[in-house]
Design an enzyme around this catalytic site. Sequence first.
Site, PDB file in Angstrom:
ATOM      1  N   ASN A   9      -5.338 -15.840  12.437  1.00 16.78           N
ATOM      2  CA  ASN A   9      -4.228 -15.137  13.077  1.00 16.78           C
ATOM      3  C   ASN A   9      -4.301 -13.676  12.651  1.00 16.78           C
ATOM      4  O   ASN A   9      -4.393 -13.385  11.457  1.00 16.78           O
ATOM      5  CB  ASN A   9      -2.890 -15.745  12.639  1.00 16.78           C
ATOM      6  CG  ASN A   9      -2.758 -17.196  13.075  1.00 16.78           C
ATOM      7  OD1 ASN A   9      -3.222 -17.570  14.142  1.00 16.78           O
ATOM      8  ND2 ASN A   9      -2.145 -18.010  12.244  1.00 16.78           N
TER       9      ASN A   9
ATOM     10  N   CYS B 138       0.857  -8.951  -2.980  1.00 18.06           N
ATOM     11  CA  CYS B 138       0.174  -9.769  -1.973  1.00 18.06           C
ATOM     12  C   CYS B 138      -0.086 -11.136  -2.580  1.00 18.06           C
ATOM     13  O   CYS B 138      -0.776 -11.251  -3.599  1.00 18.06           O
ATOM     14  CB  CYS B 138      -1.136  -9.117  -1.532  1.00 18.06           C
ATOM     15  SG  CYS B 138      -2.165 -10.197  -0.513  1.00 18.06           S
TER      16      CYS B 138
ATOM     17  N   ASP C 180      -3.469 -25.382   2.118  1.00 19.20           N
ATOM     18  CA  ASP C 180      -2.282 -24.707   2.645  1.00 19.20           C
ATOM     19  C   ASP C 180      -1.030 -25.392   2.092  1.00 19.20           C
ATOM     20  O   ASP C 180      -0.942 -26.617   2.053  1.00 19.20           O
ATOM     21  CB  ASP C 180      -2.281 -24.734   4.181  1.00 19.20           C
ATOM     22  CG  ASP C 180      -1.292 -23.745   4.766  1.00 19.20           C
ATOM     23  OD1 ASP C 180      -1.730 -22.770   5.391  1.00 19.20           O
ATOM     24  OD2 ASP C 180      -0.060 -23.956   4.595  1.00 19.20           O
TER      25      ASP C 180
ATOM     26  N   HIS D 227      -7.362 -14.448   6.354  1.00 19.75           N
ATOM     27  CA  HIS D 227      -7.645 -15.829   5.938  1.00 19.75           C
ATOM     28  C   HIS D 227      -8.024 -16.634   7.163  1.00 19.75           C
ATOM     29  O   HIS D 227      -7.537 -16.374   8.267  1.00 19.75           O
ATOM     30  CB  HIS D 227      -6.432 -16.449   5.233  1.00 19.75           C
ATOM     31  CG  HIS D 227      -5.150 -16.316   5.989  1.00 19.75           C
ATOM     32  ND1 HIS D 227      -4.421 -15.140   5.989  1.00 19.75           N
ATOM     33  CD2 HIS D 227      -4.483 -17.167   6.784  1.00 19.75           C
ATOM     34  CE1 HIS D 227      -3.348 -15.290   6.745  1.00 19.75           C
ATOM     35  NE2 HIS D 227      -3.362 -16.512   7.252  1.00 19.75           N
TER      36      HIS D 227
ATOM     37  N   HIS E 160      -7.912 -20.359   8.743  1.00 17.73           N
ATOM     38  CA  HIS E 160      -7.363 -21.712   8.661  1.00 17.73           C
ATOM     39  C   HIS E 160      -8.457 -22.709   9.030  1.00 17.73           C
ATOM     40  O   HIS E 160      -9.180 -22.508  10.016  1.00 17.73           O
ATOM     41  CB  HIS E 160      -6.219 -21.890   9.654  1.00 17.73           C
ATOM     42  CG  HIS E 160      -5.003 -21.063   9.382  1.00 17.73           C
ATOM     43  ND1 HIS E 160      -3.877 -21.573   8.791  1.00 17.73           N
ATOM     44  CD2 HIS E 160      -4.731 -19.756   9.627  1.00 17.73           C
ATOM     45  CE1 HIS E 160      -2.957 -20.621   8.686  1.00 17.73           C
ATOM     46  NE2 HIS E 160      -3.456 -19.503   9.189  1.00 17.73           N
TER      47      HIS E 160
ATOM     48  N   CYS F 181      -3.844 -12.016  -2.937  1.00 17.13           N
ATOM     49  CA  CYS F 181      -4.468 -11.273  -4.041  1.00 17.13           C
ATOM     50  C   CYS F 181      -4.043 -11.877  -5.376  1.00 17.13           C
ATOM     51  O   CYS F 181      -4.860 -12.002  -6.304  1.00 17.13           O
ATOM     52  CB  CYS F 181      -4.075  -9.799  -3.991  1.00 17.13           C
ATOM     53  SG  CYS F 181      -4.974  -8.844  -2.749  1.00 17.13           S
TER      54      CYS F 181
ATOM     55  N   GLY G 111       0.499 -13.838  15.309  1.00 15.28           N
ATOM     56  CA  GLY G 111       1.337 -14.721  14.503  1.00 15.28           C
ATOM     57  C   GLY G 111       0.977 -14.735  13.031  1.00 15.28           C
ATOM     58  O   GLY G 111       1.224 -15.717  12.326  1.00 15.28           O
TER      59      GLY G 111
HETATM   60  P1  AMP Z   1      -0.682 -17.024   8.866  1.00 12.36           P
HETATM   61  O1  AMP Z   1       0.437 -17.241   9.830  1.00 12.36           O
HETATM   62  O2  AMP Z   1      -2.023 -17.171   9.521  1.00 12.36           O
HETATM   63  O3  AMP Z   1      -0.542 -15.727   8.098  1.00 12.36           O
HETATM   64  O4  AMP Z   1      -0.597 -18.242   7.848  1.00 12.36           O
HETATM   65  C1  AMP Z   1      -0.289 -18.116   6.499  1.00 12.36           C
HETATM   66  C2  AMP Z   1      -0.477 -19.478   5.897  1.00 12.36           C
HETATM   67  O5  AMP Z   1      -0.444 -19.340   4.495  1.00 12.36           O
HETATM   68  C3  AMP Z   1       0.610 -20.498   6.281  1.00 12.36           C
HETATM   69  O6  AMP Z   1      -0.007 -21.644   6.862  1.00 12.36           O
HETATM   70  C4  AMP Z   1       1.294 -20.800   4.951  1.00 12.36           C
HETATM   71  O7  AMP Z   1       1.702 -22.150   4.851  1.00 12.36           O
HETATM   72  C5  AMP Z   1       0.201 -20.454   3.954  1.00 12.36           C
HETATM   73  N1  AMP Z   1       0.680 -20.054   2.646  1.00 12.36           N
HETATM   74  C6  AMP Z   1       1.581 -19.081   2.348  1.00 12.36           C
HETATM   75  N2  AMP Z   1       1.740 -18.967   1.025  1.00 12.36           N
HETATM   76  C7  AMP Z   1       0.916 -19.884   0.452  1.00 12.36           C
HETATM   77  C8  AMP Z   1       0.626 -20.257  -0.890  1.00 12.36           C
HETATM   78  N3  AMP Z   1       1.241 -19.669  -1.938  1.00 12.36           N
HETATM   79  N4  AMP Z   1      -0.282 -21.238  -1.107  1.00 12.36           N
HETATM   80  C9  AMP Z   1      -0.889 -21.846  -0.073  1.00 12.36           C
HETATM   81  N5  AMP Z   1      -0.662 -21.530   1.222  1.00 12.36           N
HETATM   82  C10 AMP Z   1       0.227 -20.568   1.473  1.00 12.36           C
HETATM   83 ZN    ZN Z   2      -4.161  -9.277  -0.650  1.00 12.57          ZN
END
Ligand code: AMP
Ligand code: ZN
Length: 112
Positions: A86, A3, A29, A99, A101, A6, A92
């Site tokens: 989300n 993950c 992000d 998390h 946003h 994590c 989505g």
């Molecule tokens: P979600 O669609 O709500 O699951 O959004 C996941 C978000 O995590 C997206 O906006 C990605 O750009 C962001 N994301 C994924 N991997 C990373 C990472 N390693 N560091 C920072 N943001 C990330």
């Molecule tokens: Zn996790």
Amino acid sequence: MDCIFCSIAQHKTDADIVFENDQVFVIKDINPKAKVHLLAIPKEHIVTFNDLTMDNFGVMSVLALAIKNVTEDFQIADSGYKVIANNGSNGGQAVPHLHLHILGGEPIRGVT
Ligand code: AMP
Ligand code: ZN
């Protein structure tokens, strides 16, 4: 378990961490959708709101205070921002670790 959030929580994967305490952290992000796009994340592996229980729901208030803290740091508290979670397929959600946003720094359009 594989993950990404994590792994960041355990400092095994690099990220731009802008806030951290024992229960939560906030990162920039990696693919920002607004001038300010942060993610507030519990350190515990909670997948969606479905996985909140009487034992872990307190982390949501810790996330709320972390959001208050970083919106002040990034000077978007007064101009305003959106907080979005989300959840699951129709929500989505790409990363299956809860998390929130935080989007701001400009008018946020095209998302609820
Ligand atoms: P979600 O669609 O709500 O699951 O959004 C996941 C978000 O995590 C997206 O906006 C990605 O750009 C962001 N994301 C994924 N991997 C990373 C990472 N390693 N560091 C920072 N943001 C990330
Ligand atoms: Zn996790």
